[in-house]
Design a protein around this motif. Structure first.
Motif, mmCIF file in Angstrom:
data_model
loop_
_atom_site.group_PDB
_atom_site.id
_atom_site.type_symbol
_atom_site.label_atom_id
_atom_site.label_comp_id
_atom_site.label_asym_id
_atom_site.label_seq_id
_atom_site.Cartn_x
_atom_site.Cartn_y
_atom_site.Cartn_z
ATOM 1 N N VAL A 1 -2.241 2.354 -4.564
ATOM 2 C CA VAL A 1 -1.992 3.749 -4.200
ATOM 3 C C VAL A 1 -3.314 4.396 -3.809
ATOM 4 O O VAL A 1 -4.223 4.495 -4.630
ATOM 5 N N ASP A 2 -3.415 4.829 -2.566
ATOM 6 C CA ASP A 2 -4.646 5.427 -2.051
ATOM 7 C C ASP A 2 -4.354 6.838 -1.566
ATOM 8 O O ASP A 2 -3.598 7.035 -0.622
ATOM 9 N N SER A 3 -4.932 7.821 -2.253
ATOM 10 C CA SER A 3 -4.800 9.233 -1.846
ATOM 11 C C SER A 3 -3.343 9.639 -1.700
ATOM 12 O O SER A 3 -2.968 10.278 -0.718
ATOM 13 N N SER A 4 -2.543 9.274 -2.666
ATOM 14 C CA SER A 4 -1.127 9.637 -2.640
ATOM 15 C C SER A 4 -0.639 9.783 -4.074
ATOM 16 O O SER A 4 -1.250 9.263 -5.010
ATOM 17 N N ASN A 5 0.490 10.454 -4.229
ATOM 18 C CA ASN A 5 0.996 10.749 -5.574
ATOM 19 C C ASN A 5 2.516 10.605 -5.592
ATOM 20 O O ASN A 5 3.246 11.587 -5.748
ATOM 21 N N PRO A 6 3.030 9.386 -5.418
ATOM 22 C CA PRO A 6 4.487 9.221 -5.325
ATOM 23 C C PRO A 6 5.252 9.699 -6.543
ATOM 24 O O PRO A 6 6.422 10.079 -6.428
ATOM 25 N N ALA A 7 4.619 9.700 -7.725
ATOM 26 C CA ALA A 7 5.314 10.192 -8.907
ATOM 27 C C ALA A 7 5.728 11.649 -8.756
ATOM 28 O O ALA A 7 6.652 12.114 -9.419
ATOM 29 N N ASN A 8 5.059 12.400 -7.881
ATOM 30 C CA ASN A 8 5.441 13.785 -7.615
ATOM 31 C C ASN A 8 6.096 13.972 -6.254
ATOM 32 O O ASN A 8 6.926 14.858 -6.092
ATOM 33 N N THR A 9 5.735 13.164 -5.268
ATOM 34 C CA THR A 9 6.135 13.473 -3.893
ATOM 35 C C THR A 9 7.346 12.698 -3.407
ATOM 36 O O THR A 9 7.978 13.111 -2.432
ATOM 37 N N ALA A 10 7.671 11.561 -4.012
ATOM 38 C CA ALA A 10 8.827 10.785 -3.574
ATOM 39 C C ALA A 10 10.088 11.275 -4.273
ATOM 40 O O ALA A 10 10.038 11.807 -5.385
ATOM 41 N N ALA A 11 11.225 11.096 -3.618
ATOM 42 C CA ALA A 11 12.492 11.535 -4.185
ATOM 43 C C ALA A 11 12.798 10.781 -5.476
ATOM 44 O O ALA A 11 12.435 9.617 -5.635
ATOM 45 N N ASN A 12 13.493 11.477 -6.381
ATOM 46 C CA ASN A 12 13.963 10.909 -7.639
ATOM 47 C C ASN A 12 12.796 10.452 -8.513
ATOM 48 O O ASN A 12 12.524 9.262 -8.677
ATOM 49 N N THR A 13 12.121 11.430 -9.077
ATOM 50 C CA THR A 13 10.934 11.184 -9.898
ATOM 51 C C THR A 13 11.196 10.176 -11.012
ATOM 52 O O THR A 13 10.354 9.308 -11.286
ATOM 53 N N VAL A 14 12.342 10.268 -11.649
ATOM 54 C CA VAL A 14 12.624 9.384 -12.782
ATOM 55 C C VAL A 14 12.604 7.921 -12.348
ATOM 56 O O VAL A 14 11.998 7.065 -13.010
ATOM 57 N N GLU A 15 13.244 7.608 -11.215
ATOM 58 C CA GLU A 15 13.284 6.227 -10.736
ATOM 59 C C GLU A 15 11.909 5.765 -10.246
ATOM 60 O O GLU A 15 11.528 4.609 -10.437
ATOM 61 N N VAL A 16 11.169 6.664 -9.606
ATOM 62 C CA VAL A 16 9.833 6.301 -9.127
ATOM 63 C C VAL A 16 8.926 5.974 -10.302
ATOM 64 O O VAL A 16 8.194 4.970 -10.285
ATOM 65 N N GLU A 17 8.961 6.794 -11.344
ATOM 66 C CA GLU A 17 8.144 6.513 -12.521
ATOM 67 C C GLU A 17 8.566 5.205 -13.193
ATOM 68 O O GLU A 17 7.722 4.433 -13.660
ATOM 69 N N LYS A 18 9.855 4.952 -13.223
ATOM 70 C CA LYS A 18 10.340 3.689 -13.793
ATOM 71 C C LYS A 18 9.791 2.505 -13.006
ATOM 72 O O LYS A 18 9.355 1.494 -13.586
ATOM 73 N N ALA A 19 9.780 2.614 -11.672
ATOM 74 C CA ALA A 19 9.254 1.541 -10.838
ATOM 75 C C ALA A 19 7.753 1.358 -11.041
ATOM 76 O O ALA A 19 7.255 0.228 -11.129
ATOM 77 N N LEU B 1 0.863 -1.187 0.000
ATOM 78 C CA LEU B 1 0.000 0.000 0.000
ATOM 79 C C LEU B 1 0.893 1.228 0.000
ATOM 80 O O LEU B 1 1.860 1.307 0.765
ATOM 81 N N TYR B 2 0.569 2.193 -0.842
ATOM 82 C CA TYR B 2 1.260 3.476 -0.826
ATOM 83 C C TYR B 2 0.215 4.539 -0.521
ATOM 84 O O TYR B 2 -0.699 4.774 -1.297
ATOM 85 N N GLY B 3 0.343 5.167 0.639
ATOM 86 C CA GLY B 3 -0.617 6.196 1.036
ATOM 87 C C GLY B 3 -1.561 5.677 2.084
ATOM 88 O O GLY B 3 -1.168 5.244 3.161
ATOM 89 N N GLY B 4 -2.858 5.709 1.767
ATOM 90 C CA GLY B 4 -3.859 5.318 2.749
ATOM 91 C C GLY B 4 -4.369 6.504 3.536
ATOM 92 O O GLY B 4 -4.742 6.385 4.701
ATOM 93 N N GLY B 5 -4.406 7.659 2.876
ATOM 94 C CA GLY B 5 -4.912 8.865 3.528
ATOM 95 C C GLY B 5 -3.787 9.838 3.823
ATOM 96 O O GLY B 5 -2.596 9.526 3.717
ATOM 97 N N GLY B 6 -4.167 11.047 4.211
ATOM 98 C CA GLY B 6 -3.207 12.080 4.550
ATOM 99 C C GLY B 6 -3.914 13.401 4.730
ATOM 100 O O GLY B 6 -5.007 13.613 4.224
ATOM 101 N N GLN B 7 -3.280 14.319 5.495
ATOM 102 C CA GLN B 7 -3.886 15.600 5.828
ATOM 103 C C GLN B 7 -5.264 15.367 6.447
ATOM 104 O O GLN B 7 -5.382 14.694 7.439
ATOM 105 N N GLY B 8 -6.340 15.867 5.838
ATOM 106 C CA GLY B 8 -7.669 15.664 6.418
ATOM 107 C C GLY B 8 -8.361 14.441 5.880
ATOM 108 O O GLY B 8 -9.561 14.260 6.095
ATOM 109 N N ASN B 9 -7.651 13.586 5.173
ATOM 110 C CA ASN B 9 -8.262 12.442 4.496
ATOM 111 C C ASN B 9 -7.746 11.159 5.134
ATOM 112 O O ASN B 9 -6.707 10.644 4.744
ATOM 113 N N HIS B 10 -8.458 10.676 6.154
ATOM 114 C CA HIS B 10 -7.942 9.569 6.944
ATOM 115 C C HIS B 10 -8.822 8.335 6.936
ATOM 116 O O HIS B 10 -8.334 7.223 7.120
#
Length: 771
Positions: free
Chosen positions: A380-398, A104-113
């Motif tokens: 992926v639930d309520s998250s955007n790792p393609a923008n928020t995780a380090a090294n966008t190129v590697e994250v998109e590749k994964a 699981l990547y995410g699962g809520g955040g800020q006011g979205n729990h």
């Protein structure tokens, strides 16, 4: 159709989650104001909350499930087809590779729990406990330290800012980022009161630093040297609270010896802070009757982040600034937002699991390795790792390499565009939600938010999404099997508790899906359509068991509620209060009951931290000559928020997410204010509009978070709005223990653009902002 109506809810822009009221008119949020009935925020409102309608209503909302084609485009499909196809692919993957191949990547955040409880339930039922989220990109070094010091990683410190006479702010800017209730009101009160003082450690002269009595403008990345020098000076002066240390802590001797070995002069020079300012800082600490320390991502995503968190805690403990009015505390929980997982490892990357979470920095490696236990699917639930995780190129590749990627979100995020399936969720204001960042002491609050808008047609709230999938997977019993529990819930809570226990003992396969079972049974009895809050019942029972007297005080129950009914009374109070309710009220001396070590004493000596402290080399504070600037990637500003905001129109100021730069640095570059500038790191390159800001030190730069999102221009072409900062960050530039990225210390260089390239960026900015 009814006329305009004010409805109570909470802000979703930062984790303070202030209570608000929204004016709903014809199915839209028209205005926002502070909720004076909210017991925590009491009507407080910052400027950002007024922009909430831009989140709730924008043209990038998803309204149908999507399935990706081989060419990368998407087909719209109906919900039944989506449930059937996704569940079949999940089942095939788990049967072939086991549940541990799924994360699981995410699962809520800020006011979205609320959705997180249901996403976690489904994945656990499939055999996975792997979770990546934003907390493990920011806070797990702090959680690791807390686990050693206090006995559990769920022990978490809070600040009694409201009553301190010295506020010590380290790597934070609460005037802009808040982080504690009514932040601006509290900072103004400190500024106006001659008997209250404030110290700020920050390379930049922030809005908060500008209000401080002492600003220590530390060299970027040298916080550990400055904190070590302050602590060493306190010990050399013997300006420590021996009585507190003797009564409440273990291991001071080892810590004292380590601090006495620090060469204060050399460390002060490494931090670029004059010795006299360190002495002034210590003078102010000694003069304070009640100091509270407030920290944030400036040190938690800075160089040596876990060590920074340890030194911050030592500052609190050695001065006895803990467990008294106006100092730091531990706080209670209704439901812990993270777990306790000491000595656990994530096998695919041999990474320590901290607080039950995996660091996003290892996500690409966990997917792209050739190990048989690598990750093969990510939910992926309520998250955007393609923008928020380090090294966008590697994250998109994964993400592209996964056998299955499913995204649940309200909009077509950058991650969603790489998914195999995208499921449209109802927004945070179209469903039941609750606030889980409840960090107050001595009185702690919780708010269940009923939906204030009807769900957008074609979307579903997360409990319904996970119900459909769990039933398609054969995991969740049908309505007929759950009917006896639902009937019992309408009879009495005691009858329901007995029926629920019996059901779970007879259906062990359903135990992981307890949240969904409660949603379909107990949830039917809850007020204002708040069925999604049903999983809080177990949390309320546990809270009442952990701290019965604190719960009684919060409820004003005294002796009127029998002990075996106290948890139910707490649950009923929480789900019924639209403005939120107190869950616990402690006395200050009860903070020690929240320490998890059996002897209730704090462990000061953490061997890996003391060893690390002894290895620090002041020469390491110097920057790299080939990348001479230090970028703070992810700065909070007046008009930026988080990745849930996609409509560019909400930003009145800083629409392009400007690169802040000192005037002297810009002049040496030969560039002008407002010019488009290329920013390059070893990981990548982006272009940003520059803006002079002399609150920064020379050699220091800042880019904001919450930008870099695509959004349809007027001709429907998707254009990126602002800098996608993780094109610059490197997942290897991280903490050695928690793997949190050093986002506040990214080495970069700058160059001016050819006129043609600059003109292209200017044109794209004009189109995205309709200028």
């Amino acid at each position: 159709m009814s006329g305009p109506e004010w409805k109570k809810t909470a802000c979703n822009l930062c984790y303070v989650n202030c209570g608000i009221e929204v004016l709903v008119d014809s199915g839209h949020i028209a205005k926002v104001r502070g909720d004076r009935d909210n017991p925590k925020s009491q009507g407080y409102l910052c400027n950002k909350a007024a922009r909430i309608p831009y989140y709730a209503h924008h043209r990038d909302r998803l309204t149908t499930p999507l399935r990706r084609r081989a060419d990368g485009s998407f087909d719209a499909i109906d919900w039944d087809t989506a449930m059937e196809e996704i569940s079949a692919r999940l089942r095939e993957l788990v049967d072939r590779h086991g549940g541990s191949s799924l994360a699981l990547y995410g699962g809520g955040g800020q006011g979205n729990h609320a959705g997180g409880a249901y996403a976690n339930a489904m994945l656990r039922a499939l055999g996975s406990r792997h979770v990546f989220n934003a907390l493990s990109q920011e806070k797990t070094g702090d959680f690791w330290v807390n686990g050693h010091m206090f006995g559990s990683q769920t022990c978490h410190t809070a600040e009694d800012v409201h009553h301190c006479d010295l506020l010590f702010v380290i790597g934070a800017n609460p005037w802009i980022a808040h982080g504690f209730p009514n932040a601006r009101d509290q900072l103004n009160q400190i500024r106006k009161n001659p008997d209250r003082k404030m110290i700020v450690i920050d390379p930049r002269r922030t809005e908060t630093a500008d209000m401080a009595d002492l600003h220590l403008a530390v060299r970027p990345g040298a916080d550990a040297f400055l904190l070590g020098a302050i602590l060493a000076t306190l010990v050399r002066r013997d300006a420590i609270d021996h009585e507190f240390l003797e009564q409440h802590t273990v291991g001071f001797g080892e810590v004292r010896d380590a601090l006495l070995r620090i060469p204060v002069e050399a460390w002060a020079e490494a931090a670029d802070i004059p010795l006299e300012q360190i002495e002034q800082c210590v003078d102010m600490i000694c003069a304070a009757k009640a100091m509270t320390v407030r920290v944030e991502l400036g040190i938690q995503q800075g160089v040596y982040s876990t060590l920074n968190s340890y030194l911050e805690k030592l500052l609190i403990m050695l001065t006895g600034s803990f467990g008294r009015k106006g100092t730091n505390q531990l706080h209670s929980w209704l439901q812990p937002l993270w777990g306790n997982s000491p000595n656990q490892k994530f096998a695919p990357t041999d990474t320590e699991v901290i607080a039950g979470l995996l660091p996003p920095n290892v996500f690409p490696q966990a997917v792209l390795s050739d190990r048989p236990d690598r990750l093969r699917a990510v939910w992926v639930d309520s998250s955007n790792p393609a923008n928020t995780a380090a090294n966008t190129v590697e994250v998109e590749k994964a993400l592209r390499a996964l056998d299955l990627c499913v995204v649940v979100d309200v909009a077509m995020t950058e991650t969603a565009r790489l998914a195999h399936y995208v499921l449209p969720a109802s927004s945070q204001y179209e469903k039941t939600e609750f606030t889980l960042f409840n960090f107050e002491f001595p009185k702690n609050f919780f708010q269940v938010r009923a939906g204030v808008l009807p769900p957008l047609e074609g979307t579903l709230p997360e409990p319904e999404i996970y119900t459909g999938l769990s039933r398609a997977l054969g995991l969740l019993p049908g309505d007929n099997a759950l009917a006896p529990l639902r009937d019992a819930a309408f009879r009495s809570r005691a009858a329901f508790a007995a029926e629920f226990r019996g059901f779970m003992s007879k259906n062990p396969a359903a135990q992981a899906l307890g949240a969904l079972v409660l949603y379909h049974t107990l949830g039917a009895t809850l007020p204002d359509g708040t069925a999604a809050a049903a999983p809080l019942w177990n949390a309320a029972l546990a809270c009442a068991k952990r701290a019965p007297e604190a719960v009684r005080r919060a409820l004003g129950a005294n002796g009127r509620v029998p002990e075996d009914q106290l948890g139910d009374a707490l649950f009923d109070a929480v789900v019924a209060a639209r403005s939120g309710a107190a869950i616990t009220e402690h006395s200050y001396d009860e903070v020690w009951s929240l320490v998890s070590h059996p002897d209730k004493k704090i462990r000061l000596a953490i061997a890996p931290m003391l060893e690390w402290l002894g290895r620090l080399d002041p020469a390491s504070a110097a920057g790299a000559s080939d990348y001479p600037f230090v970028l703070a990637a992810g700065q909070r500003r007046m008009f930026n928020a988080n990745q849930i905001f996609r409509d560019p129109a909400w930003r009145r100021d800083d629409p392009d997410g400007a690169l802040l730069i000192n005037a002297g640095d810009l002049e040496r570059l030969g560039a002008s204010d407002g010019e488009w500038i290329a920013v390059s790191s070893p990981a990548g390159r982006l272009v940003a509009r520059c803006k002079i800001d002399d609150s920064l030190r020379q050699g220091q730069l800042a880019l904001p978070h919450g930008y870099g999102q695509s959004y349809p221009a007027e001709d429907s072409e998707r254009l990126s709005n602002g800098p996608r900062i993780n094109l610059l960050t490197d997942s290897q530039n991280c903490d050695p223990i928690a793997a949190t990225p050093y986002h506040k210390h990214v080495a970069v260089r700058l160059e001016r653009l050819p006129a043609s390239e600059a003109a292209g960026h200017e044109e794209r900015s004009r189109r995205i902002h309709h200028a």
